[in-house]
Design an enzyme around this catalytic site. Structure first.
Site, mmCIF file in Angstrom:
data_model
loop_
_atom_site.group_PDB
_atom_site.id
_atom_site.type_symbol
_atom_site.label_atom_id
_atom_site.label_comp_id
_atom_site.label_asym_id
_atom_site.label_seq_id
_atom_site.Cartn_x
_atom_site.Cartn_y
_atom_site.Cartn_z
ATOM 1 N N HIS A 87 41.185 20.057 33.890
ATOM 2 C CA HIS A 87 40.681 20.391 32.272
ATOM 3 C C HIS A 87 40.408 21.763 32.194
ATOM 4 O O HIS A 87 40.504 22.432 33.290
ATOM 5 C CB HIS A 87 39.591 19.000 31.930
ATOM 6 N N LYS A 122 40.803 21.387 39.541
ATOM 7 C CA LYS A 122 40.248 21.103 38.132
ATOM 8 C C LYS A 122 41.493 20.562 37.088
ATOM 9 O O LYS A 122 42.407 21.392 37.016
ATOM 10 C CB LYS A 122 39.438 22.257 37.409
#
Ligand code: OMP
Length: 241
Positions: free
Chosen positions: A118, A116
């Protein structure tokens, strides 16, 4: 007749049979082997089954750690994505129920299949593995590819694998060079994938059941043809140790 299989193992195998966790047919495995049986831990999706599998894992883990006093106390129960995720979470809860003093300070953790970029970012959900003793929980071991990937992943995150627990050890030999290159078994005896992991990485391992337990429970209950194919497959791929 007396059985040499402990009651919790038989109970676990019975749940497997009743939930069709064990299926018969022709399956291509991760290793490329063609197996007449497949164990799908993803079938433990109702609360009674989830409870049955986590209870069996928890008992296996507790006896594993008490019979290997040299293993440091785990800080993390790590379940590799995807099937290991629910197993790590539910088993940690069960361990806490059985022995809160030991398990209240242990965390669960799992990897993302895609990192991921963010929010909190990173490839791990749950506790960080950095500097931690990690007990890995996974569904099945066949040729040992999945566990090798997990050992690498844990090391990359700064953790140390101190043990490895699976529901089913298929007790299959590790693949030889010819099988790895051409997918052809050379018929030579070889040590088990779990044995090789112990030898190569110094990691102790345990399973709730092995394929021997499986056959013992199936005998006299399962379909004759299924059992015959299972035994033929095992003669071919059974590990030498
Ligand atoms: P190895 O990487 O060869 O040890 O295979 C283990 C993985 O194969 C497991 O993590 C499972 O995802 C999958 N598997 C099963 O789930 N059940 C089986 O009965 C056999 C396999 C398999 O592909 O060998």
């Amino acid at each position: 007749t007396t059985s040499i299989i402990p009651a919790y193992k038989t109970a676990f195998l019975q749940s497997c049979l009743s939930a069709n966790v064990l299926t018969f047919g022709t399956f291509t495995l991760k290793s490329g082997r063609q197996s007449p049986y497949f164990f799908n831990a993803g079938s433990f999706h109702t609360s009674p089954l989830l409870s049955a599998i986590s209870t069996a894992y928890a008992h296996t883990i507790i006896s594993f750690l008490s019979s290997h006093p040299s293993i440091p106390k785990p800080d993390i129960l790590f379940g590799p994505a995807y099937k290991g995720i629910s197993l790590a979470c539910s088993t940690l809860l069960e361990l806490y129920r059985l022995d809160p003093q030991t398990w209240s300070s242990v965390s669960y953790s799992f990897n993302r299949k895609e990192a991921k970029d963010h929010g909190e970012g990173g490839g791990i959900v749950g506790a960080s593995l950095k500097g931690k003793n990690v007990l890995v929980i996974d569904d099945v071991i066949t040729a040992g590819t999945a566990i090798r990937e997990t050992i690498r992943l844990v090391a990359k995150e700064g953790g140390k694998v101190v043990g490895f627990v699976v529901a089913l050890d298929r007790v299959e030999k590790m693949p030889g060079p010819r099988e790895e290159e051409e997918g052809v078994d050379d018929g030579e005896p070889r040590m088990s994938a779990l044995g090789q992991i112990k030898r190569e990485f110094g990691v102790q391992t345990a399973s709730i059941v092995t394929s021997d337990d499986l056959i013992a429970v199936l005998r006299g209950k399962g379909d004759e043809g299924d059992i015959k194919r299972l035994e033929e497959y095992r003669r071919r791929y059974l590990a030498s140790d």
